[in-house]
Design an enzyme around this catalytic site. Structure first.
Site, short mmCIF file in Angstrom:
data_model
loop_
_atom_site.label_atom_id
_atom_site.label_comp_id
_atom_site.label_asym_id
_atom_site.label_seq_id
_atom_site.Cartn_x
_atom_site.Cartn_y
_atom_site.Cartn_z
N GLY A 130 -9.02 3.62 7.24
CA GLY A 130 -9.00 5.08 7.11
C GLY A 130 -7.63 5.70 7.23
O GLY A 130 -7.43 6.86 6.87
N HIS A 141 -1.45 -2.19 -3.79
CA HIS A 141 -2.72 -2.05 -3.06
C HIS A 141 -3.17 -0.59 -3.12
O HIS A 141 -2.45 0.31 -2.68
CB HIS A 141 -2.49 -2.48 -1.60
CG HIS A 141 -3.69 -2.50 -0.73
ND1 HIS A 141 -4.57 -3.57 -0.66
CD2 HIS A 141 -4.16 -1.57 0.13
CE1 HIS A 141 -5.52 -3.29 0.23
NE2 HIS A 141 -5.30 -2.10 0.72
N MET A 184 -10.58 5.98 -0.59
CA MET A 184 -11.47 6.42 0.48
C MET A 184 -12.29 7.62 0.01
O MET A 184 -11.76 8.50 -0.67
CB MET A 184 -10.64 6.84 1.70
CG MET A 184 -9.70 5.75 2.19
SD MET A 184 -8.67 6.36 3.55
CE MET A 184 -7.48 5.01 3.66
N ASP A 227 -5.62 2.13 -1.82
CA ASP A 227 -6.58 2.45 -0.74
C ASP A 227 -7.44 3.63 -1.16
O ASP A 227 -6.99 4.78 -1.12
CB ASP A 227 -5.82 2.78 0.55
CG ASP A 227 -5.30 1.53 1.22
OD1 ASP A 227 -4.10 1.49 1.56
OD2 ASP A 227 -6.10 0.58 1.38
N SER A 259 0.85 -1.21 0.00
CA SER A 259 0.00 0.00 0.00
C SER A 259 0.88 1.25 0.00
O SER A 259 1.86 1.32 0.74
CB SER A 259 -0.88 0.01 1.26
OG SER A 259 -1.30 1.33 1.54
N ASP A 261 -4.91 -6.75 6.46
CA ASP A 261 -4.56 -5.38 6.08
C ASP A 261 -4.51 -4.45 7.29
O ASP A 261 -5.53 -4.15 7.88
CB ASP A 261 -5.63 -4.88 5.08
CG ASP A 261 -5.32 -3.54 4.52
OD1 ASP A 261 -6.13 -3.02 3.73
OD2 ASP A 261 -4.26 -2.95 4.87
N GLY A 262 -3.26 -4.02 7.61
CA GLY A 262 -3.15 -2.99 8.65
C GLY A 262 -2.20 -3.39 9.76
O GLY A 262 -2.41 -4.40 10.42
N GLY A 263 -1.15 -2.59 9.94
CA GLY A 263 -0.21 -2.82 11.04
C GLY A 263 0.67 -4.05 10.86
O GLY A 263 1.18 -4.60 11.83
N GLY A 281 1.90 -1.45 4.28
CA GLY A 281 2.07 -0.05 3.87
C GLY A 281 3.29 0.55 4.52
O GLY A 281 4.41 0.42 4.04
N MET A 336 -12.92 1.83 0.27
CA MET A 336 -13.51 2.21 1.55
C MET A 336 -14.47 3.37 1.25
O MET A 336 -14.18 4.54 1.53
CB MET A 336 -12.41 2.62 2.54
CG MET A 336 -11.57 1.43 2.98
SD MET A 336 -9.96 1.86 3.66
CE MET A 336 -8.99 1.93 2.15
C1 DX5 Z 1 -6.08 1.45 5.97
C2 DX5 Z 1 -5.69 0.79 4.66
C3 DX5 Z 1 -4.47 -0.07 4.78
C4 DX5 Z 1 -3.23 0.70 5.23
C5 DX5 Z 1 -2.13 -0.27 5.58
O1 DX5 Z 1 -7.38 1.96 5.85
O2 DX5 Z 1 -6.73 -0.01 4.17
O3 DX5 Z 1 -4.21 -0.69 3.51
O4 DX5 Z 1 -2.81 1.55 4.18
O5 DX5 Z 1 -1.07 0.51 6.03
P1 DX5 Z 1 -0.14 0.05 7.22
O6 DX5 Z 1 0.58 -1.19 6.71
O7 DX5 Z 1 0.77 1.24 7.40
O8 DX5 Z 1 -1.01 -0.25 8.40
ZN ZN Z 2 -6.19 -1.21 2.43
#
Ligand code: DX5
Ligand code: ZN
Length: 208
Positions: A138, A30, A34, A32, A6, A167-169, A187, A64
């Site tokens: 987000g 990826h 929003m 994202d 991402s 996805d995330g962290g 990301g 999103m």
């Molecule tokens: C958050 C996104 C994720 C995010 C992941 O809403 O959907 O894809 O960019 O980023 P990291 O890996 O930094 O958590």
């Molecule tokens: Zn994402």
């Protein structure tokens, strides 16, 4: 296990840095997307995305957004591998799945941290991918939510035809917790450092 990178956390020289990212050893880019309604943040317009990407990597589009049909109509033209939308929008999930499939694009359904796997079992047979959010959607750079681990396990046990993506962290400490996932979305762990080195670290952690 595949890596979907991402670029949400890239803030400067975005085009140059997205080109650099897609030149690295990643499996998907990826996106994202929003709308500032489903989540507070608003990211790029389709015109900006078309300027940004170079199609050198398969696209993994994460919507999103509330008005899913509008965004599917925009993003289908990029021929993405996946278009993923959120279960939590109150529209006809099966109709949206069919709509995406009409364009020969693989369908993903994403669940927020507060949504249980049981809530999406009626749709699992129709999905190519389930995207388990391990942060509140987000924002990039958030902490991994440990409860996501059980969701991935449950989805694995259900043995559906879908791939499991998380996805995330995701970083070299949390990746060990999600070994049952087929795809990890990464990301800030990559884009906050030397991209190639971070990807190398991650692969060494995954494959030993
Ligand atoms: C958050 C996104 C994720 C995010 C992941 O809403 O959907 O894809 O960019 O980023 P990291 O890996 O930094 O958590
Ligand atoms: Zn994402």
């Amino acid at each position: 296990m595949q890596i979907s990178a991402s670029f949400l956390s890239i803030n400067d020289n975005i085009k140059e840095n997205v080109n650099l990212l897609t030149s690295c050893d990643i499996d998907y880019l990826h996106l994202d997307i929003m709308d500032g309604e489903f989540v507070n943040n608003k990211t790029w317009e389709i015109s900006e995305i078309k300027e940004l990407i170079n199609y050198s990597r398969p696209l993994d589009v994460h919507l999103m957004v509330n008005d899913v049909y509008k965004y599917i109509d925009e993003y289908k033209d990029l021929n993405p591998t996946y278009i993923t939308f959120h279960y939590e929008i109150n529209l006809d999930i099966l109709d949206i799945i069919q709509y995406i499939k009409k364009f020969n694009i693989k369908v993903g359904l994403s669940i927020k941290p507060s949504t249980k796997v049981e809530e999406i079992t009626p749709y699992l047979n129709y999905l190519d991918l389930v995207l388990v959010m391990s942060v509140e959607p987000g924002l990039g750079g958030q902490q991994f939510i440990k409860e996501s681990v059980n969701k991935i396990k449950k989805l694995k046990e259900l043995k559906g035809n879908y791939l499991i993506s998380v996805d995330g962290g995701i970083n070299i400490d949390t990746v060990n917790l999600v070994k049952d996932a087929d795809i990890i979305v990464v990301g800030s762990y990559i884009t906050n450092g030397n991209y190639n080195q971070q990807i190398k670290n991650m692969k060494e952690k995954i494959y030993g």
